[in-house]
Design a protein around this motif. Sequence first.
Motif, PDB file in Angstrom:
ATOM      1  N   GLY A  96      16.049  50.491   3.031  1.00  0.00           N
ATOM      2  CA  GLY A  96      16.575  50.966   4.306  1.00  0.00           C
ATOM      3  C   GLY A  96      15.503  51.797   4.998  1.00  0.00           C
ATOM      4  N   ILE A  97      15.897  52.515   6.034  1.00  0.00           N
ATOM      5  CA  ILE A  97      14.897  53.266   6.794  1.00  0.00           C
ATOM      6  C   ILE A  97      14.235  54.336   5.919  1.00  0.00           C
ATOM      7  CG2 ILE A  97      16.466  55.041   7.718  1.00  0.00           C
ATOM      8  CD1 ILE A  97      13.650  53.293   9.702  1.00  0.00           C
ATOM      9  N   ALA A  98      14.962  54.883   4.942  1.00  0.00           N
ATOM     10  CA  ALA A  98      14.382  55.936   4.094  1.00  0.00           C
ATOM     11  C   ALA A  98      13.242  55.362   3.250  1.00  0.00           C
ATOM     12  CB  ALA A  98      15.460  56.556   3.212  1.00  0.00           C
ATOM     13  N   GLU A 130      14.537  46.080  -3.421  1.00  0.00           N
ATOM     14  CA  GLU A 130      15.773  46.011  -2.639  1.00  0.00           C
ATOM     15  C   GLU A 130      16.776  45.079  -3.322  1.00  0.00           C
ATOM     16  OE1 GLU A 130      17.282  47.510   0.072  1.00  0.00           O
ATOM     17  OE2 GLU A 130      18.872  46.146  -0.582  1.00  0.00           O
ATOM     18  N   ALA A 131      18.004  45.564  -3.475  1.00  0.00           N
ATOM     19  CA  ALA A 131      19.045  44.769  -4.141  1.00  0.00           C
ATOM     20  C   ALA A 131      19.443  43.548  -3.307  1.00  0.00           C
ATOM     21  CB  ALA A 131      20.272  45.640  -4.385  1.00  0.00           C
ATOM     22  N   ALA A 164      23.424  50.938   5.460  1.00  0.00           N
ATOM     23  CA  ALA A 164      23.554  51.942   6.532  1.00  0.00           C
ATOM     24  C   ALA A 164      22.578  51.711   7.683  1.00  0.00           C
ATOM     25  CB  ALA A 164      23.360  53.338   5.945  1.00  0.00           C
ATOM     26  N   THR A 165      21.346  51.364   7.358  1.00  0.00           N
ATOM     27  CA  THR A 165      20.310  51.261   8.393  1.00  0.00           C
ATOM     28  C   THR A 165      20.647  50.213   9.451  1.00  0.00           C
ATOM     29  OG1 THR A 165      18.631  52.081   6.874  1.00  0.00           O
ATOM     30  CG2 THR A 165      17.837  50.751   8.735  1.00  0.00           C
ATOM     31  N   ALA A 189      24.727  53.831  14.911  1.00  0.00           N
ATOM     32  CA  ALA A 189      25.069  53.911  16.336  1.00  0.00           C
ATOM     33  C   ALA A 189      23.804  53.986  17.185  1.00  0.00           C
ATOM     34  CB  ALA A 189      25.948  55.125  16.597  1.00  0.00           C
ATOM     35  N   ALA A 190      22.664  54.129  16.519  1.00  0.00           N
ATOM     36  CA  ALA A 190      21.357  53.970  17.165  1.00  0.00           C
ATOM     37  C   ALA A 190      21.083  54.968  18.288  1.00  0.00           C
ATOM     38  CB  ALA A 190      21.186  52.526  17.667  1.00  0.00           C
ATOM     39  N   PHE A 191      21.349  56.242  18.019  1.00  0.00           N
ATOM     40  CA  PHE A 191      20.900  57.250  18.991  1.00  0.00           C
ATOM     41  C   PHE A 191      20.142  58.368  18.287  1.00  0.00           C
ATOM     42  CE2 PHE A 191      25.324  58.516  18.098  1.00  0.00           C
ATOM     43  CZ  PHE A 191      25.182  59.855  17.767  1.00  0.00           C
ATOM     44  N   VAL A 218      17.729  47.234  -9.089  1.00  0.00           N
ATOM     45  CA  VAL A 218      17.269  47.907 -10.306  1.00  0.00           C
ATOM     46  C   VAL A 218      18.485  48.147 -11.190  1.00  0.00           C
ATOM     47  CG1 VAL A 218      16.192  49.990 -11.228  1.00  0.00           C
ATOM     48  CG2 VAL A 218      15.313  48.954  -9.119  1.00  0.00           C
ATOM     49  N   GLY A 235      22.702  61.194   5.352  1.00  0.00           N
ATOM     50  CA  GLY A 235      23.932  61.360   6.128  1.00  0.00           C
ATOM     51  C   GLY A 235      23.968  60.496   7.371  1.00  0.00           C
ATOM     52  N   GLY A 236      24.280  61.126   8.500  1.00  0.00           N
ATOM     53  CA  GLY A 236      24.391  60.385   9.755  1.00  0.00           C
ATOM     54  C   GLY A 236      23.154  60.494  10.622  1.00  0.00           C
ATOM     55  N   GLY A 296      19.727  59.608   9.383  1.00  0.00           N
ATOM     56  CA  GLY A 296      18.573  59.068   8.654  1.00  0.00           C
ATOM     57  C   GLY A 296      17.586  58.310   9.513  1.00  0.00           C
ATOM     58  N   ILE A 297      18.058  57.759  10.648  1.00  0.00           N
ATOM     59  CA  ILE A 297      17.126  57.027  11.504  1.00  0.00           C
ATOM     60  C   ILE A 297      16.318  58.029  12.334  1.00  0.00           C
ATOM     61  CG2 ILE A 297      16.886  55.154  13.190  1.00  0.00           C
ATOM     62  CD1 ILE A 297      18.633  54.188  10.875  1.00  0.00           C
ATOM     63  N   GLN A 298      17.041  58.944  12.980  1.00  0.00           N
ATOM     64  CA  GLN A 298      16.369  59.850  13.917  1.00  0.00           C
ATOM     65  C   GLN A 298      15.440  60.840  13.223  1.00  0.00           C
ATOM     66  OE1 GLN A 298      19.657  61.756  15.962  1.00  0.00           O
ATOM     67  NE2 GLN A 298      19.672  63.464  14.529  1.00  0.00           N
TER      68      GLN A 298
HETATM   69  C1  LIG Z   1      28.284  53.931  11.699  1.00  0.00           C
HETATM   70  C2  LIG Z   1      27.016  54.710  11.500  1.00  0.00           C
HETATM   71  C3  LIG Z   1      26.390  55.278  12.594  1.00  0.00           C
HETATM   72  C4  LIG Z   1      25.173  55.953  12.424  1.00  0.00           C
HETATM   73  N1  LIG Z   1      24.522  56.396  13.530  1.00  0.00           N
HETATM   74  C5  LIG Z   1      23.298  56.970  13.394  1.00  0.00           C
HETATM   75  C6  LIG Z   1      22.556  57.343  14.534  1.00  0.00           C
HETATM   76  O1  LIG Z   1      22.986  57.139  15.673  1.00  0.00           O
HETATM   77  N2  LIG Z   1      21.328  57.928  14.351  1.00  0.00           N
HETATM   78  C7  LIG Z   1      20.817  58.142  13.095  1.00  0.00           C
HETATM   79  O2  LIG Z   1      19.727  58.691  12.969  1.00  0.00           O
HETATM   80  N3  LIG Z   1      21.513  57.788  11.988  1.00  0.00           N
HETATM   81  C8  LIG Z   1      22.726  57.194  12.119  1.00  0.00           C
HETATM   82  N4  LIG Z   1      23.424  56.820  11.006  1.00  0.00           N
HETATM   83  C9  LIG Z   1      22.899  57.162   9.688  1.00  0.00           C
HETATM   84  C10 LIG Z   1      21.809  56.231   9.233  1.00  0.00           C
HETATM   85  O3  LIG Z   1      22.206  54.889   9.431  1.00  0.00           O
HETATM   86  C11 LIG Z   1      21.535  56.510   7.736  1.00  0.00           C
HETATM   87  O4  LIG Z   1      21.281  57.889   7.525  1.00  0.00           O
HETATM   88  C12 LIG Z   1      20.319  55.744   7.254  1.00  0.00           C
HETATM   89  O5  LIG Z   1      20.406  54.384   7.612  1.00  0.00           O
HETATM   90  C13 LIG Z   1      20.197  55.876   5.741  1.00  0.00           C
HETATM   91  O6  LIG Z   1      19.103  55.079   5.356  1.00  0.00           O
HETATM   92  P1  LIG Z   1      18.854  54.774   3.830  1.00  0.00           P
HETATM   93  O7  LIG Z   1      17.609  53.976   3.754  1.00  0.00           O
HETATM   94  O8  LIG Z   1      18.963  56.035   3.060  1.00  0.00           O
HETATM   95  O9  LIG Z   1      20.141  53.904   3.376  1.00  0.00           O
HETATM   96  P2  LIG Z   1      20.414  52.343   3.449  1.00  0.00           P
HETATM   97  O10 LIG Z   1      20.029  51.749   4.733  1.00  0.00           O
HETATM   98  O11 LIG Z   1      21.828  52.138   3.014  1.00  0.00           O
HETATM   99  O12 LIG Z   1      19.429  51.747   2.360  1.00  0.00           O
HETATM  100  C14 LIG Z   1      19.604  51.944   0.976  1.00  0.00           C
HETATM  101  C15 LIG Z   1      19.218  50.640   0.305  1.00  0.00           C
HETATM  102  O13 LIG Z   1      19.160  50.830  -1.114  1.00  0.00           O
HETATM  103  C16 LIG Z   1      19.507  49.606  -1.707  1.00  0.00           C
HETATM  104  N5  LIG Z   1      19.874  49.838  -3.102  1.00  0.00           N
HETATM  105  C17 LIG Z   1      20.898  50.585  -3.587  1.00  0.00           C
HETATM  106  N6  LIG Z   1      20.904  50.559  -4.929  1.00  0.00           N
HETATM  107  C18 LIG Z   1      19.854  49.797  -5.321  1.00  0.00           C
HETATM  108  C19 LIG Z   1      19.338  49.391  -6.582  1.00  0.00           C
HETATM  109  N7  LIG Z   1      19.903  49.789  -7.750  1.00  0.00           N
HETATM  110  N8  LIG Z   1      18.245  48.592  -6.609  1.00  0.00           N
HETATM  111  C20 LIG Z   1      17.646  48.187  -5.460  1.00  0.00           C
HETATM  112  N9  LIG Z   1      18.107  48.534  -4.213  1.00  0.00           N
HETATM  113  C21 LIG Z   1      19.194  49.337  -4.157  1.00  0.00           C
HETATM  114  C22 LIG Z   1      20.666  49.118  -0.858  1.00  0.00           C
HETATM  115  O14 LIG Z   1      20.878  47.723  -0.990  1.00  0.00           O
HETATM  116  C23 LIG Z   1      20.224  49.524   0.534  1.00  0.00           C
HETATM  117  O15 LIG Z   1      19.601  48.464   1.235  1.00  0.00           O
HETATM  118  C24 LIG Z   1      24.629  56.123  11.134  1.00  0.00           C
HETATM  119  C25 LIG Z   1      25.265  55.560  10.027  1.00  0.00           C
HETATM  120  C26 LIG Z   1      26.443  54.845  10.196  1.00  0.00           C
HETATM  121  C27 LIG Z   1      27.091  54.218   9.006  1.00  0.00           C
END
Ligand SMILES: Cc1cc2nc3c(=O)[nH]c(=O)nc-3n(C[C@H](O)[C@H](O)[C@H](O)COP(=O)(O)OP(=O)(O)OC[C@H]3O[C@@H](n4cnc5c(N)ncnc54)[C@H](O)[C@@H]3O)c2cc1C
Length: 359
Positions: A12-14, A32-33, A41-42, A46-48, A158, A318-319, A321-323
């Motif tokens: 994801g974005i993280a 990536e799974a 989540a990514t 809501a993309a702001f 993993v 949390g909410g 992670g993109i910004q």
């Molecule tokens: C409805 C909604 C609205 C939002 N609006 C905003 C916004 O406007 N602005 C903003 O900044 N943020 C927003 N967010 C928050 C933002 O989307 C998240 O904080 C961010 O996407 C988190 O990124 P991530 O990479 O941590 O998680 P994810 O994108 O969920 O990525 C985690 C990845 O880990 C992988 N994974 C998990 N376990 C394993 C494993 N054992 N082995 C291999 N891969 C694994 C998963 O498949 C997944 O792809 C919103 C979130 C939601 C749900």
Amino acid sequence: MSSYDVAIIGSGIAGASLAAEIAPHARVAVLEAEDQPGYHATGRSAAFWSETYGGPGIQPLTSASGPFMTDFLEPLGSLHIGRAEDAAEVDAFFAEFEGSGVVLEQRDPRETIPGLRPEWTLGAWEPSCAYIDVAGLHADCLARARRAGAELKLCAAVEEMQRTGDGWALQTRSGGIGARVVVNAAGAWADRVAALAGARPIGIQPYRRTMVQLRTDPAPPSGLPHVGDIRGSFYFKPEAGGRLWLSPHDEIATDPCDAQPEELDVAIAIDRFEHVVDWRVEKLERKWAGLRSFAPDRLPIYGFDPRVPGFFWCAGQGGFGIQTAPAAAKLAAALLLGVTPEAAVAAIDPQRYAAARFA
Ligand SMILES: Cc1cc2nc3c(=O)[nH]c(=O)nc-3n(C[C@H](O)[C@H](O)[C@H](O)COP(=O)(O)OP(=O)(O)OC[C@H]3O[C@@H](n4cnc5c(N)ncnc54)[C@H](O)[C@@H]3O)c2cc1C
């Protein structure tokens, strides 16, 4: 078995933004799974970009990220609205960001939102709020990582992790790899990945959030900003083609999963919207849900686990992670590589986000 300096679990974005930062300095694999990056989540945000969203503990990461994502931002503005009985919340909102550098102004929302129901009389205007091209930002991170030599492995959940001397052996669904450092960027699955590593779960809780895409009559007027309830019970924003994205700002605790929207939450979203403006909802075009995953104190976690060597947390976004991704990735990369953070994030206190705060 291929061996890497760093294995990042989650694309994801993280995971992607961190990979882009460290790949020029280390041999990196992103595991990536799913069969595509950004499926959870990514891909559902809501993309702001809002400097106030998440409060003063998140704001330094958001504000520092802005200059690194200008190619992916478009002006939007945000109007936080309230009724007479919300006056204390509006005052508290201004007070929270005083001295932070975030520009906020009083504004009568009736001047900006046609058809606003008469009880919505209070407004706090945040001009810097912007649309994010999330897909563009995410793809750019992955491309930068790949150009610097990082390898993205899809369908590579993993499933097992073992300490081996000064590193790790990871068993994924598509084979084994070795790494000196493992990064937990697994979003909603972060505590489960910690348990695989023998680390103590932090208590990262996923919460489901619902979004709907609507056609309304009238269509959102040109220049409509992001509009949010000062008490946090809804937000909506205009989208291309005269559409509107709306959320009931729900937070339903759930286990990590492929989140789907519930009919009830969709109905609540539309009901709340109809209590804000007199516009008619013509069509529900699309609905989706995603998981926002929070640590107990609602701040993200960047840093090495205090007990398990070589296990690095990049979780609990949390909410926001993109910004926050560009600055968070720079901070996390400096901590991971053991170097001085670059000037853009030097003023951000890493202790605030350290995994050790839960020890
Ligand atoms: C409805 C909604 C609205 C939002 N609006 C905003 C916004 O406007 N602005 C903003 O900044 N943020 C927003 N967010 C928050 C933002 O989307 C998240 O904080 C961010 O996407 C988190 O990124 P991530 O990479 O941590 O998680 P994810 O994108 O969920 O990525 C985690 C990845 O880990 C992988 N994974 C998990 N376990 C394993 C494993 N054992 N082995 C291999 N891969 C694994 C998963 O498949 C997944 O792809 C919103 C979130 C939601 C749900």
